[in-house]
Motif scaffolding. Structure first.
Motif, PDB file in Angstrom:
ATOM      1  N   ALA A  78       0.751  -1.230  -0.135  1.00 44.34           N
ATOM      2  CA  ALA A  78      -0.039  -0.005  -0.038  1.00 44.34           C
ATOM      3  C   ALA A  78       0.712   1.355   0.120  1.00 44.34           C
ATOM      4  O   ALA A  78       0.643   2.361  -0.636  1.00 44.34           O
ATOM      5  CB  ALA A  78      -1.018  -0.057   1.275  1.00 44.34           C
ATOM      6  N   HIS A  79       1.909   1.201   0.823  1.00 47.43           N
ATOM      7  CA  HIS A  79       2.898   2.341   0.739  1.00 47.43           C
ATOM      8  C   HIS A  79       3.541   2.608  -0.606  1.00 47.43           C
ATOM      9  O   HIS A  79       3.545   3.616  -0.979  1.00 47.43           O
ATOM     10  CB  HIS A  79       3.942   1.975   1.876  1.00 47.43           C
ATOM     11  CG  HIS A  79       4.989   3.232   2.014  1.00 47.43           C
ATOM     12  ND1 HIS A  79       6.031   3.231   1.182  1.00 47.43           N
ATOM     13  CD2 HIS A  79       5.208   4.358   2.754  1.00 47.43           C
ATOM     14  CE1 HIS A  79       7.030   4.111   1.459  1.00 47.43           C
ATOM     15  NE2 HIS A  79       6.505   4.755   2.463  1.00 47.43           N
ATOM     16  N   GLU A  80       3.962   1.590  -1.272  1.00 46.52           N
ATOM     17  CA  GLU A  80       4.394   1.757  -2.573  1.00 46.52           C
ATOM     18  C   GLU A  80       3.618   2.111  -3.517  1.00 46.52           C
ATOM     19  O   GLU A  80       4.030   2.979  -4.724  1.00 46.52           O
ATOM     20  CB  GLU A  80       5.042   0.447  -2.955  1.00 46.52           C
ATOM     21  CG  GLU A  80       6.334  -0.339  -2.108  1.00 46.52           C
ATOM     22  CD  GLU A  80       6.729  -1.603  -2.338  1.00 46.52           C
ATOM     23  OE1 GLU A  80       5.933  -2.253  -3.303  1.00 46.52           O
ATOM     24  OE2 GLU A  80       7.796  -1.924  -1.946  1.00 46.52           O
ATOM     25  N   ALA A  81       2.074   1.916  -3.565  1.00 46.78           N
ATOM     26  CA  ALA A  81       1.326   2.520  -4.361  1.00 46.78           C
ATOM     27  C   ALA A  81       0.740   3.825  -4.050  1.00 46.78           C
ATOM     28  O   ALA A  81       0.008   4.251  -4.721  1.00 46.78           O
ATOM     29  CB  ALA A  81       0.131   1.065  -4.424  1.00 46.78           C
ATOM     30  N   SER A 102       5.187   5.120   7.665  1.00 43.75           N
ATOM     31  CA  SER A 102       4.368   6.259   7.422  1.00 43.75           C
ATOM     32  C   SER A 102       5.274   7.632   7.478  1.00 43.75           C
ATOM     33  O   SER A 102       4.767   8.469   7.053  1.00 43.75           O
ATOM     34  CB  SER A 102       3.451   6.482   8.705  1.00 43.75           C
ATOM     35  OG  SER A 102       4.226   6.709   9.929  1.00 43.75           O
ATOM     36  N   LYS A 103       6.481   7.354   7.711  1.00 38.79           N
ATOM     37  CA  LYS A 103       7.508   8.527   7.663  1.00 38.79           C
ATOM     38  C   LYS A 103       7.765   8.991   6.167  1.00 38.79           C
ATOM     39  O   LYS A 103       7.885  10.196   5.949  1.00 38.79           O
ATOM     40  CB  LYS A 103       8.844   8.379   8.346  1.00 38.79           C
ATOM     41  CG  LYS A 103       8.767   8.138   9.810  1.00 38.79           C
ATOM     42  CD  LYS A 103       9.844   7.849  10.285  1.00 38.79           C
ATOM     43  CE  LYS A 103       9.959   7.393  11.895  1.00 38.79           C
ATOM     44  NZ  LYS A 103      10.891   7.149  12.507  1.00 38.79           N
ATOM     45  N   THR A 104       7.464   8.333   5.206  1.00 39.62           N
ATOM     46  CA  THR A 104       7.636   8.550   3.730  1.00 39.62           C
ATOM     47  C   THR A 104       6.352   8.320   3.016  1.00 39.62           C
ATOM     48  O   THR A 104       6.345   8.157   1.812  1.00 39.62           O
ATOM     49  CB  THR A 104       8.625   7.733   3.086  1.00 39.62           C
ATOM     50  OG1 THR A 104       8.604   6.348   3.348  1.00 39.62           O
ATOM     51  CG2 THR A 104      10.196   8.234   3.689  1.00 39.62           C
ATOM     52  N   SER A 105       5.172   8.061   3.603  1.00 33.68           N
ATOM     53  CA  SER A 105       3.934   7.749   3.123  1.00 33.68           C
ATOM     54  C   SER A 105       3.257   8.934   2.355  1.00 33.68           C
ATOM     55  O   SER A 105       3.226   9.981   2.689  1.00 33.68           O
ATOM     56  CB  SER A 105       2.959   7.078   3.898  1.00 33.68           C
ATOM     57  OG  SER A 105       2.533   8.034   4.895  1.00 33.68           O
ATOM     58  N   LYS A 106       2.780   8.568   1.223  1.00 32.33           N
ATOM     59  CA  LYS A 106       1.829   9.388   0.448  1.00 32.33           C
ATOM     60  C   LYS A 106       0.457   9.791   1.049  1.00 32.33           C
ATOM     61  O   LYS A 106      -0.284  10.636   1.011  1.00 32.33           O
ATOM     62  CB  LYS A 106       1.713   9.153  -0.973  1.00 32.33           C
ATOM     63  CG  LYS A 106       3.184   9.343  -1.763  1.00 32.33           C
ATOM     64  CD  LYS A 106       2.870   9.097  -3.132  1.00 32.33           C
ATOM     65  CE  LYS A 106       4.258   9.289  -3.812  1.00 32.33           C
ATOM     66  NZ  LYS A 106       4.192   8.906  -5.303  1.00 32.33           N
ATOM     67  N   GLY A 107       0.061   8.611   1.686  1.00 34.16           N
ATOM     68  CA  GLY A 107      -1.345   8.355   2.244  1.00 34.16           C
ATOM     69  C   GLY A 107      -1.284   8.337   3.739  1.00 34.16           C
ATOM     70  O   GLY A 107      -0.049   8.410   4.445  1.00 34.16           O
ATOM     71  N   LEU A 108      -2.287   7.970   4.189  1.00 31.06           N
ATOM     72  CA  LEU A 108      -2.432   7.759   5.765  1.00 31.06           C
ATOM     73  C   LEU A 108      -2.203   6.303   6.069  1.00 31.06           C
ATOM     74  O   LEU A 108      -2.697   5.300   5.373  1.00 31.06           O
ATOM     75  CB  LEU A 108      -3.704   8.318   6.312  1.00 31.06           C
ATOM     76  CG  LEU A 108      -4.042   8.114   7.711  1.00 31.06           C
ATOM     77  CD1 LEU A 108      -2.975   9.196   8.531  1.00 31.06           C
ATOM     78  CD2 LEU A 108      -5.556   8.235   8.194  1.00 31.06           C
ATOM     79  N   MET A 109      -1.457   6.062   7.051  1.00 34.09           N
ATOM     80  CA  MET A 109      -1.014   4.713   7.788  1.00 34.09           C
ATOM     81  C   MET A 109      -1.886   4.775   9.073  1.00 34.09           C
ATOM     82  O   MET A 109      -1.296   5.253   9.642  1.00 34.09           O
ATOM     83  CB  MET A 109       0.375   4.301   7.782  1.00 34.09           C
ATOM     84  CG  MET A 109       1.162   4.602   6.442  1.00 34.09           C
ATOM     85  SD  MET A 109       0.680   3.794   5.066  1.00 34.09           S
ATOM     86  CE  MET A 109       1.359   1.986   5.503  1.00 34.09           C
ATOM     87  N   GLY A 325      -4.935  13.088   6.245  1.00 31.27           N
ATOM     88  CA  GLY A 325      -5.089  12.175   5.001  1.00 31.27           C
ATOM     89  C   GLY A 325      -3.415  11.836   4.694  1.00 31.27           C
ATOM     90  O   GLY A 325      -3.196  11.168   3.821  1.00 31.27           O
ATOM     91  N   GLN A 326      -2.773  11.970   5.930  1.00 33.10           N
ATOM     92  CA  GLN A 326      -1.133  11.599   5.360  1.00 33.10           C
ATOM     93  C   GLN A 326      -0.494  11.374   6.641  1.00 33.10           C
ATOM     94  O   GLN A 326      -0.896  11.898   8.000  1.00 33.10           O
ATOM     95  CB  GLN A 326      -0.263  12.589   4.737  1.00 33.10           C
ATOM     96  CG  GLN A 326       0.977  12.027   4.236  1.00 33.10           C
ATOM     97  CD  GLN A 326       1.554  13.237   3.082  1.00 33.10           C
ATOM     98  OE1 GLN A 326       1.295  14.381   3.272  1.00 33.10           O
ATOM     99  NE2 GLN A 326       2.657  12.776   2.525  1.00 33.10           N
ATOM    100  N   GLY A 327       0.673  10.410   6.851  1.00 30.37           N
ATOM    101  CA  GLY A 327       1.482  10.144   7.985  1.00 30.37           C
ATOM    102  C   GLY A 327       0.878   9.021   8.617  1.00 30.37           C
ATOM    103  O   GLY A 327       0.072   7.908   8.169  1.00 30.37           O
ATOM    104  N   PHE A 328       0.978   9.078  10.000  1.00 34.12           N
ATOM    105  CA  PHE A 328       0.570   7.985  10.846  1.00 34.12           C
ATOM    106  C   PHE A 328      -0.754   8.421  11.970  1.00 34.12           C
ATOM    107  O   PHE A 328      -0.571   9.453  12.521  1.00 34.12           O
ATOM    108  CB  PHE A 328       1.698   7.309  11.720  1.00 34.12           C
ATOM    109  CG  PHE A 328       1.337   6.365  12.664  1.00 34.12           C
ATOM    110  CD1 PHE A 328       1.378   4.978  12.160  1.00 34.12           C
ATOM    111  CD2 PHE A 328       1.302   6.253  14.133  1.00 34.12           C
ATOM    112  CE1 PHE A 328       1.377   3.891  12.676  1.00 34.12           C
ATOM    113  CE2 PHE A 328       0.852   5.235  14.743  1.00 34.12           C
ATOM    114  CZ  PHE A 328       0.928   4.059  14.039  1.00 34.12           C
TER     115      PHE A 328
END
Length: 354
Positions: A78-81, A102-109, A325-328
């Protein structure tokens, strides 16, 4: 966020998918076996990396209702996508791995969005916020048969893999301002809810990230599972004297064969906090007994609807902009009043009176 993939279509996964459809999402359910449902379903082998990437390619978010051991790999995909990610895990190492992603995520984890961890953390944070100075917060949850039989007094309405994990992994607590790790199935206490006597004991994962959040703010905090009296002694005998802790998978098979799921279950929730407000020492409590209810023309077990409603409420809030909508996402950062305003949260607010 409109399109969401639900991974795992067991009782909780299927209900969560149905509730998401009801809330206006475009849902695709994925399972290892063919499933018939009122939403789109597909068969998927999670071990097929290319197939998983293709399945997630046209989605905005993914909800995992899979065993905790499969969540880290799915969260990575999910992170990669660049998708939002939600799950129900109680497993601490899995959550820490997702926190790192989550530190590099585009979406919310957002892991730990179920009942415990999950809803109890939202309640606990709300009770803590009512005090000028909070000295303790205690969270207790028990998913039990309404009509217990046998010495164990239990039925495996939840994943046996998850229950065994909670019973054997170490538990984080805050004690006198110190972050500590204690053994599971210890610190046994008596609890009464609506005239029913229960015993509570430490189990792993129920606090989610709360110890880290409230370190240096709330000196004492712990989570315990509630069972009918006598249960914990039998589980200690089973896992430690019979050494079944060394054979976790077999232990789960033995337990669920001996105590299969029941339709008439109950979920007890007992959250309390103590502290000082306006110069006076006081105690706040949230106590409920949730039972099966009918949803979409079908009777749902208490553990299924409480778990599914909690995660769907969180997903609703993210879609509607009430949450980041982003991060942890930490469960304790979710406002209880806004949670209750969602379709999923309203069931928690209106049901379960003791």
């Amino acid at each position: 966020m409109k399109r969401i993939a639900v991974m795992g279509l067991g009782k909780v996964g299927r209900l969560a998918a149905e509730l998401l459809v009801e809330a206006g999402f475009e849902v695709t359910g994925f399972d290892a076996a063919p499933r018939e449902a009122g939403f789109a379903t597909r068969v998927l082998d999670l071990g097929d990396t290319d197939g998983l990437a293709a399945a997630l390619g046209d989605q905005d978010a993914v909800l995992s209702c899979l065993p905790y051991s499969l969540n880290q790999a799915l969260a990575t995909s999910a992170h990669e996508a660049g998708l939002h990610y939600f799950d129900l895990t109680e497993d601490v190492p899995t959550t820490k791995a997702i926190m790192a992603l989550s530190k590099t995520s585009k979406g919310l984890m957002a892991p730990q969005c179920g009942l415990a961890p999950g809803f109890v953390g939202i309640v606990g944070a709300d009770l803590i916020s009512r005090f000028d100075e909070c000295r303790s917060c205690k969270m207790r949850v028990g998913a039990l048969p309404q009509h217990p039989t046998g010495l164990m007094g239990y039925s495996f309405n939840w994943s046996p893999e998850g229950v065994v994990n909670e019973y054997l992994n170490d538990c984080e607590v805050l004690e006198e301002g110190q972050l500590k790790t204690v053994s599971p199935m210890e610190w046994i206490e008596k609890t009464m809810i609506g005239g029913t006597e229960l015993e509570a004991f430490t189990t792993s994962g129920g606090l989610g990230t709360m110890c880290e959040t409230y370190l240096n703010r709330v000196p004492n905090m712990d989570y315990k599972t509630m069972r009918y009296p006598g249960h914990v002694d039998l589980m200690n005998f089973f896992f430690h004297e019979l050494l079944m802790r060394e054979r976790r998978e077999e232990a789960g098979e033995i337990l669920v064969n001996a105590k299969p799921p029941v339709a008439e279950d109950v979920v007890y929730v007992h959250v309390s906090a103590e502290g000082v407000k306006d110069g006076h020492l006081g105690r706040e409590e949230f106590v409920r007994a949730y039972k099966p209810i009918e949803i979409a023309g079908e009777r749902r077990t208490a553990i299924a609807w409480t778990t599914a409603s909690s995660v769907v409420a969180v997903i609703e809030m993210v879609r509607d902009g009430s949450l980041p909508g982003q991060g942890f996402l930490k469960q304790e950062d979710i406002p209880l009043d806004r949670f209750f305003d969602t379709v999923g949260g309203q069931r928690y607010a209106t049901r379960g009176q003791v």
